[in-house]
Write a protein that holds these residues in place. Structure first.
Motif, short mmCIF file in Angstrom:
data_model
loop_
_atom_site.label_atom_id
_atom_site.label_comp_id
_atom_site.label_asym_id
_atom_site.label_seq_id
_atom_site.Cartn_x
_atom_site.Cartn_y
_atom_site.Cartn_z
N UNK A 197 -0.74 17.24 -3.14
CA UNK A 197 0.45 17.44 -2.66
C UNK A 197 0.44 17.07 -1.13
N UNK A 198 -0.62 17.44 -0.29
CA UNK A 198 -0.61 17.23 1.04
C UNK A 198 -0.91 15.70 1.44
N UNK A 199 -1.79 14.94 0.38
CA UNK A 199 -1.80 13.67 0.40
C UNK A 199 -0.44 12.85 0.03
N UNK A 200 0.08 13.40 -0.92
CA UNK A 200 1.31 12.82 -1.44
C UNK A 200 2.44 12.83 -0.17
N UNK A 201 2.42 14.16 0.35
CA UNK A 201 3.27 14.05 1.63
C UNK A 201 2.78 13.38 2.94
N UNK A 202 1.72 13.16 2.89
CA UNK A 202 0.95 12.28 3.91
C UNK A 202 1.46 10.77 3.81
N UNK A 203 1.38 10.25 2.67
CA UNK A 203 1.58 9.03 1.94
C UNK A 203 3.18 8.72 2.32
N UNK A 204 3.97 9.69 2.05
CA UNK A 204 5.73 9.64 2.03
C UNK A 204 5.83 9.53 3.52
N UNK A 205 5.30 10.36 4.40
CA UNK A 205 5.43 10.29 5.59
C UNK A 205 5.09 8.80 6.36
N UNK A 206 4.02 8.17 6.04
CA UNK A 206 3.61 7.11 6.47
C UNK A 206 4.58 5.95 5.75
N UNK A 207 5.03 5.98 4.67
CA UNK A 207 5.83 5.23 3.91
C UNK A 207 7.19 5.32 4.77
N UNK A 208 7.73 6.24 4.89
CA UNK A 208 9.22 6.54 5.81
C UNK A 208 8.78 5.87 7.33
N UNK A 209 7.64 6.16 7.86
CA UNK A 209 7.39 5.35 9.34
C UNK A 209 7.28 4.26 9.00
N UNK A 210 6.50 3.50 8.03
CA UNK A 210 6.50 1.93 8.09
C UNK A 210 7.91 1.41 7.66
N UNK A 211 8.60 2.27 6.81
CA UNK A 211 9.94 1.63 6.34
C UNK A 211 11.18 1.57 7.64
N UNK A 212 10.88 2.78 8.55
CA UNK A 212 11.71 2.65 9.85
C UNK A 212 11.22 1.64 10.70
N UNK A 213 10.13 1.38 10.82
CA UNK A 213 9.33 0.40 11.73
C UNK A 213 9.95 -1.01 11.43
N UNK A 214 9.76 -1.05 9.99
CA UNK A 214 10.71 -2.37 9.31
C UNK A 214 11.93 -2.68 9.45
N UNK A 215 12.69 -1.41 9.48
CA UNK A 215 14.12 -1.60 9.68
C UNK A 215 14.35 -2.01 11.01
N UNK A 216 13.67 -1.22 11.82
CA UNK A 216 13.90 -1.58 13.42
C UNK A 216 13.41 -2.91 13.94
N UNK A 217 12.46 -3.44 13.09
CA UNK A 217 12.07 -5.01 13.52
C UNK A 217 13.03 -5.90 12.94
N UNK A 218 13.53 -5.50 11.71
CA UNK A 218 14.63 -6.20 11.24
C UNK A 218 15.86 -6.50 12.01
N UNK A 219 16.44 -5.21 12.45
CA UNK A 219 17.60 -5.42 13.23
C UNK A 219 17.09 -6.07 14.60
#
Length: 311
Positions: A197-219
């Motif tokens: 569960x902890x590792x999954x939460x870390x992975x999801x948080x990292x995924x969201x961070x990377x997704x947000x960074x990608x959206x910011x770069x895209x914009x």
């Protein structure tokens, strides 16, 4: 004469045969003469006087083993059966003592084993009996050595080879052990689930961070592209408001084209008619113009107020 010679010859052969005997390896033979101890004969071909000397008995000098089963009770009132194996041998220099001082060595050794085990085990709990079985064996050996050495027996080693509690106690112990193992397994499974569960939460948080960074770069790239597009249109005489409106309309129709290329798409962009696109462009240009006029009016009003204050 022949009739007399044959019986004498036969008698002589019988006497000769009865005077010869063989002692096997690792064996001692006790010779008695007229019922009294005479000598000890070791292995090999030996002689004795017929009708005078008698083989009273033979003792093995090999290491022998005696298994004794003792039933007793532990400190926590559990009946248990212990199998004690005693390895012993007759000392070569004390064959006389072993033969004449002790009639039944097995019974003697058994008695001492019972005495020691029933004195030591009741001081221990059942679990300690399993853990300290070597201590029990050493106590038995020490007691037997002191007692049996006088009779010519050397105790080589004692071993507690089996500990067998009552059947109901064994069943209860098995249930306890099974419950402990299940508890441990459940703990390990819980730890594993928690880690997942902890590792999954870390992975999801990292995924969201990377997704947000990608959206910011895209914009950021979109904004840079729009800026460059406005600069290009300004060079051909189109002001910033009209250029921005034109870019928005162009993106609108590009989106409609990409939607049309998707065969299974359920997305509809509203408004999507050519007239609607024209109206949207006119409205955006009017909005930009009105916004500029309002901005100019506010700027002039502020300037006038500042001039009055200065006067």
């Amino acid at each position: 004469m022949d009739y007399i010679f044959i019986p004498i010859l036969f008698l002589g052969i019988v006497i000769l045969i009865s005077s010869i005997f063989i002692v096997k390896q690792q064996t001692a033979a006790i010779i008695e003469r007229f019922g009294k101890f005479h000598s000890i004969r070791q292995s090999g071909l030996k002689f004795k006087i017929p009708l005078v000397d008698k083989i009273a008995g033979k003792l093995s000098l090999k290491i022998q083993q005696l298994d004794v089963i003792v039933e007793t009770k532990t400190l926590d009132d559990v009946f248990v059966r212990l199998k004690v194996s005693v390895q012993y041998r007759v000392l070569n220099q004390k064959v006389y003592d072993a033969f004449y001082k002790l009639d039944y060595p097995h019974e003697q050794i058994t008695s001492y084993v019972f005495d020691v085990v029933r004195a030591e085990v009741p001081k221990m709990k059942l679990d300690d009996v399993f853990v300290k079985k070597d201590d029990i064996a050493l106590a038995v050996k020490a007691e037997l050595n002191d007692a049996m050495l006088e009779y010519g027996f050397d105790i080589i080693k004692t071993l507690v080879t089996d500990i067998d509690p009552d059947a109901q106690v064994k069943a209860a112990m098995n249930r306890i052990n099974a419950a402990e193992r299940e508890k441990t397994a459940a703990q390990y499974e819980g730890d594993a689930q928690r880690i997942l569960i902890v590792e999954k939460a870390k992975a999801e948080a990292e995924s969201k961070r990377l997704q947000g960074q990608g959206i910011a770069d895209q914009r950021r790239e979109i904004a840079r592209g729009l800026e460059e597009s406005v600069e290009v249109l300004n060079r051909v005489g189109i002001n910033s408001q009209e250029a921005s409106a034109l870019i928005v309309v162009t993106q609108h129709y590009d989106t409609l084209q990409s939607i049309g290329e998707e065969t299974n798409s359920n997305l509809i962009l509203l408004p999507n008619s050519p007239q609607a696109g024209s109206d949207m462009l006119n409205n955006m240009v009017a909005s930009f113009t009105a916004s500029n006029q309002i901005g100019e009016a506010m700027k002039n009003a502020k300037k006038k107020k500042d001039d009055e204050n200065d006067a």
